[in-house]
Scaffold this active site. Structure first.
Site, PDB file in Angstrom:
ATOM      1  N   THR A  72       0.835  -1.207   0.000  1.00 66.13           N
ATOM      2  CA  THR A  72       0.000   0.000   0.000  1.00 66.13           C
ATOM      3  C   THR A  72       0.867   1.253   0.000  1.00 66.13           C
ATOM      4  OG1 THR A  72      -1.733  -1.185   1.172  1.00 66.13           O
ATOM      5  CG2 THR A  72      -1.811   1.224   1.279  1.00 66.13           C
ATOM      6  N   GLN A 179       1.080  -9.220  -6.403  1.00 69.06           N
ATOM      7  CA  GLN A 179       0.643 -10.619  -6.529  1.00 69.06           C
ATOM      8  C   GLN A 179       1.561 -11.459  -7.421  1.00 69.06           C
ATOM      9  OE1 GLN A 179      -1.734 -12.218  -4.866  1.00 69.06           O
ATOM     10  NE2 GLN A 179      -2.620 -10.461  -3.826  1.00 69.06           N
ATOM     11  N   HIS A 201       4.596  -9.962   2.541  1.00 66.23           N
ATOM     12  CA  HIS A 201       3.707 -10.978   3.135  1.00 66.23           C
ATOM     13  C   HIS A 201       2.926 -11.784   2.108  1.00 66.23           C
ATOM     14  CE1 HIS A 201      -0.463  -9.124   3.114  1.00 66.23           C
ATOM     15  NE2 HIS A 201       0.233  -8.030   2.889  1.00 66.23           N
ATOM     16  N   THR A 237      13.253   4.994  10.874  1.00 61.56           N
ATOM     17  CA  THR A 237      14.218   3.932  11.179  1.00 61.56           C
ATOM     18  C   THR A 237      13.788   2.641  10.489  1.00 61.56           C
ATOM     19  OG1 THR A 237      14.638   4.966  13.289  1.00 61.56           O
ATOM     20  CG2 THR A 237      15.308   2.655  13.084  1.00 61.56           C
ATOM     21  N   CYS A 325      -9.496  -7.144   1.240  1.00 63.90           N
ATOM     22  CA  CYS A 325      -9.828  -5.791   1.659  1.00 63.90           C
ATOM     23  C   CYS A 325     -11.319  -5.520   1.528  1.00 63.90           C
ATOM     24  CB  CYS A 325      -9.060  -4.774   0.832  1.00 63.90           C
ATOM     25  SG  CYS A 325      -7.332  -5.155   0.782  1.00 63.90           S
TER      26      CYS A 325
HETATM   27  N1  PLP Z   1      -1.718  -4.428  -4.180  1.00 62.71           N
HETATM   28  C1  PLP Z   1      -2.252  -5.653  -4.373  1.00 62.71           C
HETATM   29  C2  PLP Z   1      -2.472  -6.137  -5.772  1.00 62.71           C
HETATM   30  C3  PLP Z   1      -2.568  -6.464  -3.280  1.00 62.71           C
HETATM   31  O1  PLP Z   1      -3.091  -7.675  -3.482  1.00 62.71           O
HETATM   32  C4  PLP Z   1      -2.338  -5.964  -1.972  1.00 62.71           C
HETATM   33  C5  PLP Z   1      -2.740  -6.761  -0.781  1.00 62.71           C
HETATM   34  O2  PLP Z   1      -3.822  -7.302  -0.705  1.00 62.71           O
HETATM   35  C6  PLP Z   1      -1.769  -4.685  -1.827  1.00 62.71           C
HETATM   36  C7  PLP Z   1      -1.485  -3.950  -2.952  1.00 62.71           C
HETATM   37  C8  PLP Z   1      -1.486  -4.109  -0.482  1.00 62.71           C
HETATM   38  O3  PLP Z   1      -0.312  -4.680   0.064  1.00 62.71           O
HETATM   39  P1  PLP Z   1      -0.004  -4.561   1.625  1.00 62.71           P
HETATM   40  O4  PLP Z   1      -0.957  -5.459   2.317  1.00 62.71           O
HETATM   41  O5  PLP Z   1       1.419  -5.008   1.762  1.00 62.71           O
HETATM   42  O6  PLP Z   1      -0.172  -3.126   1.988  1.00 62.71           O
END
Ligand code: PLP
Length: 388
Positions: A72, A179, A201, A237, A325
């Site tokens: 994000t 992804q 992750h 940091t 989400c």
């Molecule tokens: N972009 C995509 C395509 C994702 O699938 C995700 C997570 O679901 C994100 C961005 C966000 O990543 P993060 O959870 O590391 O903020």
């Protein structure tokens, strides 16, 4: 009851070897990487080693990698960073209507700050059309942001062609590769990418750490202001254990990536075939072939996605409706609506995402349990009754 986890696109378990690699950086090598004494410099060295590994995975140079708090932040950094640094050149951004919320919401924010954003439609499989991109480009376009593969229905976009188009037009090209990195080959030079978002992750690394690849020479302003970390491009940091874990996860992902993708493709196709054979009024969402090796997304008519997910949970099976989400919202997925699905169909959608510990037996179990659940839910469904 054995739990069957089929939601690897939402997040993956941290690989035990990743955890092992991270542990010393909590309690032993805990120094601040900005400290000049050896204890701090040891932590700094570990961060730089991880940076080389992450860069290597995508064919970049280590200096082109900036660690972030996740995908994000990388998306926000790329879009806001390029937009505000290139305002004098133009205020137009091109993206697609199926991007992750991290990109869509950032674009909405930029629209309120005077930028114009074109949200390109996609075809029934979720593919963006190159001609539409070409037609959307104006003299004011400064950035194209199209995701590498969609997190909900798995379609892989024609990134190399988009990169070429952007380059010919002299426009920066960002891709959200959260992804795909670590799952299928990604090379920023072959694909013509200027900025690329990643997240640890999603590839068996820890949560809360990611990176933005920034091609040398790209004009963008920092997103987080403060200290001089990350060559003054991202203050705060550094998350040493997280970054070390990301590096280890990347190293593991590189080993046998194509064999693992092939294994998952086989399991994915077995699941798709089995679901289509055993459940009627069901359809596959996304492209049948140009899709992530681990993604299966289906719409089951006359049943609510949430009801199926909760019933599967009672059987120990974890899957998702739409993306992680949007699971907590009642709005149907914007991605499935963009494919042209009705609200009802979008509400009856399920996403299975397979991973490192998925077995053929687990797929068999899903194929045994889900048709039973669908039959039970349909028997009480007002949606089906109104259809009859
Ligand atoms: N972009 C995509 C395509 C994702 O699938 C995700 C997570 O679901 C994100 C961005 C966000 O990543 P993060 O959870 O590391 O903020």
């Amino acid at each position: 009851m054995e739990r069957i986890y089929l939601d690897y696109a939402a997040t993956t378990p941290t690989h035990p070897e990743v955890v092992k690699a991270m542990l010393p950086y909590f309690t032993e090598v805990f120094g601040n990487p900005s400290s000049i004494y050896s204890h701090g410099q040891e932590a700094k060295g570990a961060i730089e080693e991880a940076r080389v590994k992450v860069a290597d995975l995508i064919g970049a140079r280590d200096k082109e990698i900036v660690f972030t708090s996740g995908g994000t932040e990388a998306d926000n950094f790329a879009l806001k960073g390029v937009a505000f640094a290139n305002e004098s050149k133009g205020n137009h951004i091109i993206t697609s209507s199926i991007e992750h919320h991290a990109v869509i919401a950032t674009c909405k924010f930029l629209e309120k700050r005077g930028f114009n954003v074109t949200y390109l439609p996609v075809d029934e499989y979720g593919l963006v059309d190159l001609d539409e991109i070409r037609r959307a480009i104006t003299s004011k376009t400064i950035l194209i942001s199209i995701m590498h593969a969609n997190n909900e229905m798995g379609t892989i976009e024609p990134i190399a062609e988009i990169g070429k188009t952007a380059k010919e037009a002299g426009i920066y090209f960002h891709t959200d590769a959260v992804q795909t990195v670590g799952h299928i080959p990604v090379d920023v030079n072959e694909l013509g990418i200027d900025l690329l978002s990643m997240s640890a992750h999603k590839l068996y690394g820890p949560k809360g750490v990611g990176a933005l690849y920034i091609r040398k020479g790209t004009r963008l302003i920092p997103f987080i202001h403060g200290g001089e970390q990350e060559r003054r491009r991202r203050a705060s940091t550094e998350n040493t254990p997280g970054i070390v874990g990301f590096g280890k996860a990347v190293e593991l992902a590189q080993q046998g990536m194509s064999e693992e993708a092939e294994r998952l493709r086989h399991l994915r196709d077995k699941l798709i075939k089995g679901l289509l054979e055993r459940i009627d009024h069901i359809r596959l969402n996304g492209h049948p072939l140009i899709r992530l090796p681990n993604n299966v997304n289906v719409s089951v008519d006359y049943v609510e996605g949430e009801s199926m997910v909760l019933n599967l949970d009672l059987e120990g099976i974890c899957i998702s409706t739409g993306s992680a989400c949007s699971s907590s919202s009642l709005e149907p997925s914007h991605v499935l609506l963009a494919l042209g699905l009705s609200h009802e169909r979008a509400h009856g959608s399920l996403r299975f995402s397979l991973g490192k510990w998925t077995t053929g037996e687990e797929i068999d179990r899903v194929l045994e349990v889900l048709p039973r659940i669908v039959a039970k839910l349909r028997a009480m469904s007002p949606l089906l009754k109104s259809h009859r």
